[in-house]
Design an enzyme around this catalytic site. Structure first.
Site, short mmCIF file in Angstrom:
data_model
loop_
_atom_site.label_atom_id
_atom_site.label_comp_id
_atom_site.label_asym_id
_atom_site.label_seq_id
_atom_site.Cartn_x
_atom_site.Cartn_y
_atom_site.Cartn_z
N HIS A 55 31.56 -23.60 30.50
CA HIS A 55 31.77 -22.19 30.85
C HIS A 55 31.70 -22.18 32.37
CE1 HIS A 55 30.78 -21.49 26.64
NE2 HIS A 55 29.59 -22.04 26.83
N HIS A 267 26.63 -27.87 20.20
CA HIS A 267 25.19 -27.62 20.00
C HIS A 267 24.82 -27.63 18.51
CE1 HIS A 267 25.22 -26.27 24.14
NE2 HIS A 267 25.81 -25.14 23.88
N ASP A 318 28.69 -27.67 29.90
CA ASP A 318 28.30 -26.36 29.38
C ASP A 318 28.00 -25.34 30.48
OD1 ASP A 318 27.57 -24.34 27.71
OD2 ASP A 318 25.82 -25.30 26.85
ZN ZN Z 1 28.53 -23.07 25.41
#
Ligand code: ZN
Length: 452
Positions: A55, A267, A318
């Site tokens: 992100h 995750h 991430d």
């Molecule tokens: Zn994420």
């Protein structure tokens, strides 16, 4: 032409390797070759990893959430801060941050990225004139940096498990299924301006942010290509999904969707041994983000059971709190050692941990991004990284120890060159557009801070 003193070809080290690169692909690989004038000459050549989960905008808030206030900080308090920060971002700022992030990834040795893109709208949820405006900003950042992009527009419809309405902080993410499909179409129309290795996939954000019917609807409209989803990052998420859908998230997903090699489960942190085994057998890639998972207090992955079952995995940066390929891989192994009170955990049977982690993440990352990459071989994309084996951290090591050295003792500054589908974007350890990208980023951040 690239000439390397040594290169990792599949599982085997070879010396004096000369590669021909054509149209972004490796056309030929010659071992025991002689260099020619004009060759790009490097020391040690490896397949470059794809960073399977990012992100990018979160990079700009790195370091802002490490201060403890009254009460107990958690993933959920971090998320509140992230929402408030994100609310200020303008399209030019989003583009400038993404360009910096992609550049830093390439300098760390990644050739490609999966951008899990969930900020779609203006503050308060008003749509831009083009619903895919912010996807196009990500494309512009990819163009500036030359990184291989797998763009993953996110379907984010609900604020929590059980079709809870979006909170105010989530209004920039929200789309109905129809809007989402229109967004993917509009983003897809922009692909023509990008290199042919650019991919577009889809990303239902998580089970908590969608519904079973919506999930079926978007999957029905998706012919092929990567499908990414956050699945079991937090214990609360597991409890909420189990209360709503009657099964744990991984268990539910495996029984309610056709999970295959197109899928990447991000995750998969809180999973039982049974879920771990079934996930490994599905062919999906486990998307592991060890630095972020440590930073957010998520917990460690069930590595030994998953590797024992032959599961595919890759790594992602991430939240981009720290973009470091070497640290990402070593944090993955260290999270396992700290839990199991053991050494050399992430290898099935006997063997080198560094080799297992690096080559596994190269192949798994490529699979998750839909890239024909992950090893140096004719017919594969030229996603390549060169490192300097004469660096003090590596110079004592034999070829079959170099990946252990890279993962456990080196820093990312051993990276000298990176090619993304043949585009030579990092030379001498620096991205070729570093100065302008950093300059634009600093300007964007100054504007952003002024607006807060
Ligand atoms: Zn994420």
């Amino acid at each position: 032409m690239i000439f390397a003193k040594q290169a990792l070809l599949g599982e085997v080290w070879a010396e004096d390797v000369r590669l021909t690169v054509q149209d972004g692909m490796i056309a030929s690989v010659d071992v025991g070759a002689k260099p020619s004038a004009g060759d790009a000459r490097v020391d040690t050549l490896l397949p470059a990893l794809g960073n399977l989960h990012s992100h990018s905008f979160q990079r700009a808030m790195a370091g802002m959430t490490e201060y403890r206030k009254a009460g107990r900080d958690s993933f959920w308090t971090w998320r509140d801060l992230m929402y408030r920060f994100m609310d200020r971002l303008t399209p030019p700022q989003i583009e400038a941050i993404a360009a910096l992030v992609f550049m830093e990834m390439q300098e760390a040795g990644y050739a490609a990225v999966g951008e899990f893109h969930y900020v779609h709208h203006q503050k308060g949820g008003a749509r831009y004139g083009d619903i895919a405006e912010l996807s196009h900003r990500i494309f512009a950042a990819a163009s500036q940096t030359g990184i291989g992009l797998t763009h993953l527009p996110v379907l984010y419809t609900y604020g929590g498990a059980g079709q809870v309405a979006l909170s105010e902080g989530q209004l920039r993410f929200g789309n109905s299924v129809d809007e989402f499909l229109a967004l993917v179409d509009s983003a897809g129309a922009g692909l023509g301006d990008l290199p042919s290795d650019t991919q577009i996939g889809i990303a239902p954000h998580s089970l908590r942010a969608t519904s079973p019917d919506d999930l079926q609807a978007v999957l029905a409209g998706h012919d092929s290509g990567p499908i990414h989803i956050h699945i079991a990052e937090q214990p609360k998420e597991v409890v909420d999904i189990e209360a709503w859908l009657g099964a744990r998230p991984v268990d539910w997903l495996l029984n309610n969707a056709s999970i295959n090699r197109d899928w990447c489960l991000i995750h998969a942190t809180h999973i039982t041994d049974g879920e771990t085994q079934a996930m490994a057998e599905s062919g999906a890639v486990a998307g592991l983000c060890p630095i972020t998972e440590a930073n957010l207090g998520d917990g460690p992955f069930n590595g030994p059971t998953y590797l024992g079952a032959g599961g595919a995995f890759g790594v992602g940066s991430d939240s981009n709190v720290n973009i470091s390929l070497t640290e990402e891989l070593r944090t993955l192994e260290y999270s396992q050692r700290l839990r199991d009170l053991a050494r050399n955990v992430m290898v099935a049977g006997e063997g080198s941990v560094g080799h297992t982690l690096y080559t596994g993440a190269a192949l798994g990352g490529a699979q998750a991004l839909g890239r024909n990459a992950g090893e140096i071989a004719a017919g594969r994309l030229a996603d390549l990284v060169a490192i300097d084996s004469s660096d003090p951290s590596l110079c004592a090591l034999a070829p079959d120890q170099i990946l252990d050295g890279l993962v456990f003792t080196a820093k990312d500054n051993v990276v000298t060159d990176v090619w993304s589908a043949g585009r030579h974007m990092v030379k001498g350890g620096r991205h070729v557009a570093r100065d302008s990208i950093v300059g634009t980023y600093r300007g964007a951040i100054a504007d952003l801070l002024e607006s807060i």
